[in-house]
Write a protein that holds these residues in place. Structure first.
Motif, mmCIF file in Angstrom:
data_model
loop_
_atom_site.group_PDB
_atom_site.id
_atom_site.type_symbol
_atom_site.label_atom_id
_atom_site.label_comp_id
_atom_site.label_asym_id
_atom_site.label_seq_id
_atom_site.Cartn_x
_atom_site.Cartn_y
_atom_site.Cartn_z
ATOM 1 N N PRO A 1 -19.220 -30.194 -50.242
ATOM 2 C CA PRO A 1 -18.249 -29.591 -49.308
ATOM 3 C C PRO A 1 -17.283 -28.690 -50.068
ATOM 4 C CG PRO A 1 -18.541 -31.918 -48.827
ATOM 5 C CD PRO A 1 -19.275 -31.663 -50.114
ATOM 6 N N MET A 2 -16.835 -27.648 -49.378
ATOM 7 C CA MET A 2 -16.037 -26.629 -50.067
ATOM 8 C C MET A 2 -14.547 -26.967 -49.984
ATOM 9 S SD MET A 2 -18.145 -23.099 -49.577
ATOM 10 C CE MET A 2 -17.902 -22.917 -47.826
ATOM 11 N N THR A 3 -14.145 -27.909 -50.828
ATOM 12 C CA THR A 3 -12.743 -28.298 -50.941
ATOM 13 C C THR A 3 -12.283 -28.075 -52.372
ATOM 14 O OG1 THR A 3 -13.170 -30.603 -51.584
ATOM 15 C CG2 THR A 3 -13.156 -30.104 -49.215
ATOM 16 N N ASP A 4 -10.965 -28.001 -52.566
ATOM 17 C CA ASP A 4 -10.458 -27.792 -53.922
ATOM 18 C C ASP A 4 -10.759 -28.989 -54.822
ATOM 19 O OD1 ASP A 4 -8.594 -29.367 -52.523
ATOM 20 O OD2 ASP A 4 -6.962 -28.733 -53.821
ATOM 21 N N GLU A 5 -10.785 -30.195 -54.254
ATOM 22 C CA GLU A 5 -11.074 -31.383 -55.061
ATOM 23 C C GLU A 5 -12.497 -31.356 -55.603
ATOM 24 O OE1 GLU A 5 -10.211 -34.808 -57.096
ATOM 25 O OE2 GLU A 5 -8.860 -33.447 -56.020
ATOM 26 N N HIS A 6 -13.444 -30.922 -54.802
ATOM 27 C CA HIS A 6 -14.818 -30.799 -55.286
ATOM 28 C C HIS A 6 -14.921 -29.720 -56.361
ATOM 29 C CE1 HIS A 6 -15.914 -33.067 -51.566
ATOM 30 N NE2 HIS A 6 -16.843 -33.539 -52.359
ATOM 31 N N GLY A 7 -14.193 -28.623 -56.179
ATOM 32 C CA GLY A 7 -14.186 -27.593 -57.212
ATOM 33 C C GLY A 7 -13.601 -28.085 -58.523
ATOM 34 N N TYR A 8 -12.544 -28.866 -58.411
ATOM 35 C CA TYR A 8 -11.875 -29.423 -59.596
ATOM 36 C C TYR A 8 -12.805 -30.367 -60.352
ATOM 37 C CZ TYR A 8 -8.529 -32.295 -62.236
ATOM 38 O OH TYR A 8 -7.864 -32.983 -63.232
ATOM 39 N N ARG A 9 -13.432 -31.293 -59.630
ATOM 40 C CA ARG A 9 -14.298 -32.274 -60.290
ATOM 41 C C ARG A 9 -15.524 -31.610 -60.914
ATOM 42 N NH1 ARG A 9 -14.348 -36.951 -55.557
ATOM 43 N NH2 ARG A 9 -12.160 -37.575 -55.738
ATOM 44 N N ALA A 10 -16.084 -30.630 -60.215
ATOM 45 C CA ALA A 10 -17.248 -29.935 -60.765
ATOM 46 C C ALA A 10 -16.894 -29.210 -62.058
ATOM 47 C CB ALA A 10 -17.793 -28.948 -59.737
ATOM 48 N N MET A 11 -15.763 -28.521 -62.066
ATOM 49 C CA MET A 11 -15.384 -27.785 -63.267
ATOM 50 C C MET A 11 -15.066 -28.732 -64.414
ATOM 51 S SD MET A 11 -15.155 -24.929 -64.755
ATOM 52 C CE MET A 11 -15.229 -23.727 -63.427
ATOM 53 N N GLN A 12 -14.431 -29.841 -64.134
ATOM 54 C CA GLN A 12 -14.190 -30.836 -65.181
ATOM 55 C C GLN A 12 -15.508 -31.275 -65.813
ATOM 56 O OE1 GLN A 12 -11.820 -34.036 -63.354
ATOM 57 N NE2 GLN A 12 -10.210 -33.549 -64.823
ATOM 58 N N ARG A 13 -16.494 -31.523 -64.988
ATOM 59 C CA ARG A 13 -17.796 -31.958 -65.494
ATOM 60 C C ARG A 13 -18.454 -30.866 -66.324
ATOM 61 N NH1 ARG A 13 -22.830 -31.605 -63.168
ATOM 62 N NH2 ARG A 13 -21.999 -31.050 -61.106
ATOM 63 N N PHE A 14 -18.386 -29.636 -65.851
ATOM 64 C CA PHE A 14 -18.998 -28.531 -66.590
ATOM 65 C C PHE A 14 -18.347 -28.355 -67.967
ATOM 66 C CE2 PHE A 14 -19.955 -26.199 -62.320
ATOM 67 C CZ PHE A 14 -20.943 -27.130 -62.041
ATOM 68 N N LEU A 15 -17.014 -28.464 -68.001
ATOM 69 C CA LEU A 15 -16.302 -28.214 -69.264
ATOM 70 C C LEU A 15 -16.539 -29.323 -70.285
ATOM 71 C CD1 LEU A 15 -12.902 -26.824 -67.910
ATOM 72 C CD2 LEU A 15 -14.833 -25.544 -68.867
ATOM 73 N N SER A 16 -17.025 -30.468 -69.831
ATOM 74 C CA SER A 16 -17.323 -31.554 -70.774
ATOM 75 C C SER A 16 -18.761 -31.498 -71.278
ATOM 76 C CB SER A 16 -17.071 -32.909 -70.105
ATOM 77 O OG SER A 16 -17.993 -33.122 -69.043
ATOM 78 N N ALA A 17 -19.537 -30.533 -70.832
ATOM 79 C CA ALA A 17 -20.930 -30.399 -71.266
ATOM 80 C C ALA A 17 -20.997 -30.011 -72.740
ATOM 81 C CB ALA A 17 -21.646 -29.360 -70.410
ATOM 82 N N ASP A 18 -22.145 -30.287 -73.368
ATOM 83 C CA ASP A 18 -22.318 -29.929 -74.785
ATOM 84 C C ASP A 18 -22.132 -28.430 -74.998
ATOM 85 O OD1 ASP A 18 -22.839 -32.561 -75.413
ATOM 86 O OD2 ASP A 18 -25.016 -32.343 -75.271
ATOM 87 N N ARG A 19 -22.599 -27.639 -74.050
ATOM 88 C CA ARG A 19 -22.412 -26.183 -74.116
ATOM 89 C C ARG A 19 -21.814 -25.735 -72.783
ATOM 90 N NH1 ARG A 19 -24.269 -22.017 -77.445
ATOM 91 N NH2 ARG A 19 -24.393 -19.978 -76.453
ATOM 92 N N PRO A 20 -20.498 -25.737 -72.674
ATOM 93 C CA PRO A 20 -19.851 -25.393 -71.404
ATOM 94 C C PRO A 20 -20.158 -23.954 -70.995
ATOM 95 C CG PRO A 20 -18.305 -26.411 -72.933
ATOM 96 C CD PRO A 20 -19.521 -26.057 -73.726
ATOM 97 N N PRO A 21 -20.086 -23.682 -69.708
ATOM 98 C CA PRO A 21 -20.316 -22.301 -69.258
ATOM 99 C C PRO A 21 -19.151 -21.396 -69.633
ATOM 100 C CG PRO A 21 -19.549 -23.647 -67.444
ATOM 101 C CD PRO A 21 -19.765 -24.583 -68.600
ATOM 102 N N THR A 22 -19.448 -20.124 -69.762
ATOM 103 C CA THR A 22 -18.390 -19.128 -69.914
ATOM 104 C C THR A 22 -18.262 -18.275 -68.660
ATOM 105 O OG1 THR A 22 -19.862 -17.433 -70.832
ATOM 106 C CG2 THR A 22 -18.846 -18.997 -72.399
ATOM 107 N N ALA A 23 -19.166 -18.498 -67.698
ATOM 108 C CA ALA A 23 -19.145 -17.733 -66.447
ATOM 109 C C ALA A 23 -19.462 -18.680 -65.296
ATOM 110 C CB ALA A 23 -20.154 -16.590 -66.494
ATOM 111 N N VAL A 24 -18.644 -18.634 -64.245
ATOM 112 C CA VAL A 24 -18.805 -19.547 -63.110
ATOM 113 C C VAL A 24 -18.724 -18.746 -61.816
ATOM 114 C CG1 VAL A 24 -17.930 -21.597 -61.948
ATOM 115 C CG2 VAL A 24 -17.685 -21.375 -64.433
ATOM 116 N N LEU A 25 -19.636 -19.064 -60.896
ATOM 117 C CA LEU A 25 -19.561 -18.521 -59.541
ATOM 118 C C LEU A 25 -19.184 -19.650 -58.591
ATOM 119 C CD1 LEU A 25 -21.012 -16.081 -60.832
ATOM 120 C CD2 LEU A 25 -22.336 -15.871 -58.715
ATOM 121 N N CYS A 26 -18.214 -19.376 -57.714
ATOM 122 C CA CYS A 26 -17.769 -20.346 -56.708
ATOM 123 C C CYS A 26 -18.043 -19.775 -55.324
ATOM 124 C CB CYS A 26 -16.268 -20.622 -56.846
ATOM 125 S SG CYS A 26 -15.791 -21.488 -58.345
ATOM 126 N N SER A 27 -18.540 -20.617 -54.429
ATOM 127 C CA SER A 27 -18.861 -20.159 -53.074
ATOM 128 C C SER A 27 -17.647 -20.005 -52.177
ATOM 129 C CB SER A 27 -19.870 -21.104 -52.418
ATOM 130 O OG SER A 27 -21.174 -20.589 -52.575
#
Length: 351
Positions: A223-249
Motif C-alpha cells: 500500500p502506498m503509505t509513508d510508513e511502507h516507504g520508510y520501512r522499504a528504504m530502511q531495508r534497502f539501505l541495510s543491504a550488502d550493496r545498497p541502491p544509489t537510485a530509487v523509484l517510488c510509485s
C-alpha cells in the motif's frame, strides 16, 4: 430569484419541451438552440427540477461507484484527489455521486443491483487488476461506464482513461541510467494492480536495455503509505550493496523513503537519487520537500474531471462514441536526482 422552466421557456420563446430537451442533450435539438438555452440558463440562474426531470426522462442524474472495503484495507489520499475532480465536474452539471461499498467477493452482485436500481445513470471503476472481471460485468449491464486505468490481457473494447505508466517509469529509469546509476531499487504499489505492474515493466525494460537486472531484494510492493516507504528504504539501505537510485510509485511513499534516507545520514541527490510518481497532491508537493523531488507527473484531479465529463456526456447523449485516452506523464527534474556515487559510476550500455 432563479426562474422556473415555464418562465425560462417564455423568455426564450420556446416550448418547455424544447428547452428541456436542449438541457438534456437530445440530438434533435439543433446546436444554435442549445447554445441559446445554455446562455439563458447562465444568465438567469435556472436550476432544473431533478425530481420532475427524473419522472420525464427516467434518468437519475447520478454517477455510481462500487467501492471495495475490507478489514485492513487502507484509505488512500490518491483516490480522494481523483474523487475531488470527479465531484467538482458533477456539481457543475447538477449530477449526484453515489458510492456503494462492497466487500470484494460481493462486487459483482453490487454492480448488478446498483445498475438495476435506477439510482445511477452511469458507473466507473478504478484500481484495475490484471484480467479484471469487473469490465465484463459492466459490459453486460447496458449502462454507460468508464474505467480509470486498464486491465492487462482480455478484450480492449471498453472506454478508459489511463496514464502511460510503462512510459513514465521507463523515462525515469533512463534518466538515472544517464546519470551513471547501476544499483536500483523500486518502491511500488500493490502487486495486483495494473498501474504498479506497468511501472515495474517500464523500469525493467530500461534496465534491460542497459544490461541490468532489478534485484528482487530491492523491490517493495505494498500500500502506498509513508510508513511502507520508510520501512522499504530502511531495508534497502541495510543491504550488502545498497541502491544509489530509487523509484517510488507515489510522493507519499517517497515521504517515508526520504525520512529513512535522512536518518541514515545520506544526502538526497548526492549519495542516493530518487524519482517519485507525483499525482499533484495539494498537501504533498514535491517541490516543497527539503530536497525537491524529481517526478513523473500526472494529475489525478484532472483524470477525475475527465471521467465525469465522459460519463455525463454519455448520459446526456452528447458523446456518442466510447473514449480511450492514454495520457503521457511529464518528467520534471529537480534536485533529488544527481550523478551516481563513484562506486558505480560506470558507462551505460546503449540500447
Amino acid at each position: 430569484m432563479a426562474v422556473n422552466l415555464r418562465q425560462l421557456s417564455a423568455l426564450l420563446g420556446l416550448s418547455q419541451t424544447t428547452v428541456s430537451r436542449a438541457l438534456n442533450g437530445y440530438p434533435e435539438v439543433n446546436a444554435e438552440t442549445r447554445k441559446r438555452v445554455l446562455a439563458a440558463v447562465r444568465e438567469t440562474g435556472y436550476r432544473p427540477n431533478r425530481a420532475a426531470q427524473r419522472l420525464a426522462t427516467g434518468r437519475a442524474y447520478s454517477i455510481g461507484l462500487v467501492m471495495p472495503i475490507a478489514a485492513g484495507m487502507d484509505s488512500d489520499i490518491h483516490f480522494g484527489e481523483f474523487l475531488a475532480g470527479l465531484a467538482e465536474e458533477a456539481v457543475r452539471h447538477d449530477f449526484h455521486f453515489v458510492i456503494n461499498p462492497a466487500v470484494p467477493a460481493e462486487e459483482e452482485a453490487t454492480f448488478r443491483r446498483l445498475a438495476a436500481s435506477g439510482n445511477v445513470d452511469a458507473l466507473f471503476i478504478a484500481y484495475m487488476r490484471a484480467q479484471d472481471p469487473r469490465i465484463d460485468i459492466l459490459k453486460s449491464l447496458s449502462i454507460p461506464f468508464i474505467v480509470h486505468g486498464r486491465a492487462i490481457g482480455g478484450a480492449r473494447d471498453y472506454p478508459y482513461i489511463d496514464i502511460d505508466n510503462t512510459g513514465a517509469f521507463y523515462d525515469a529509469t533512463r534518466l538515472l541510467l544517464q546519470l551513471g546509476h547501476r544499483d536500483f531499487a523500486l518502491i511500488n504499489g500493490p502487486c495486483d494492480l495494473t498501474f504498479a505492474i506497468r511501472r515495474k515493466k517500464g523500469m525493467e525494460r530500461a534496465l534491460g536495455e542497459a544490461g541490468i537486472l532489478l534485484d528482487p531484494a530491492l523491490q517493495e510492493q505494498s500500500p502506498m503509505t509513508d510508513e511502507h516507504g520508510y520501512r522499504a528504504m530502511q531495508r534497502f539501505l541495510s543491504a550488502d550493496r545498497p541502491p544509489t537510485a530509487v523509484l517510488c510509485s507515489s510522493t507519499v511513499l517517497a515521504l517515508g523513503a526520504v525520512r529513512a534516507i535522512n536518518q541514515a545520514g545520506l544526502v538526497l541527490g548526492r549519495d542516493i537519487s530518487l524519482i517519485a510518481h507525483d499525482d499533484v497532491l495539494p498537501m504533498l508537493k514535491p517541490e516543497n520537500f527539503t530536497v525537491p523531488l524529481t517526478t513523473t507527473r500526472s494529475s489525478l484531479r484532472a483524470a477525475g474531471t475527465r471521467v465525469a465529463q465522459h460519463l455525463i456526456g454519455s448520459v446526456s447523449r452528447q458523446q456518442k462514441t466510447p473514449i480511450q485516452e492514454l495520457w503521457k506523464t511529464e518528467l520534471i527534474v529537480r534536485a533529488s536526482t544527481g550523478a551516481a556515487p563513484a562506486r558505480c559510476a560506470r558507462p551505460v550500455r546503449s540500447a
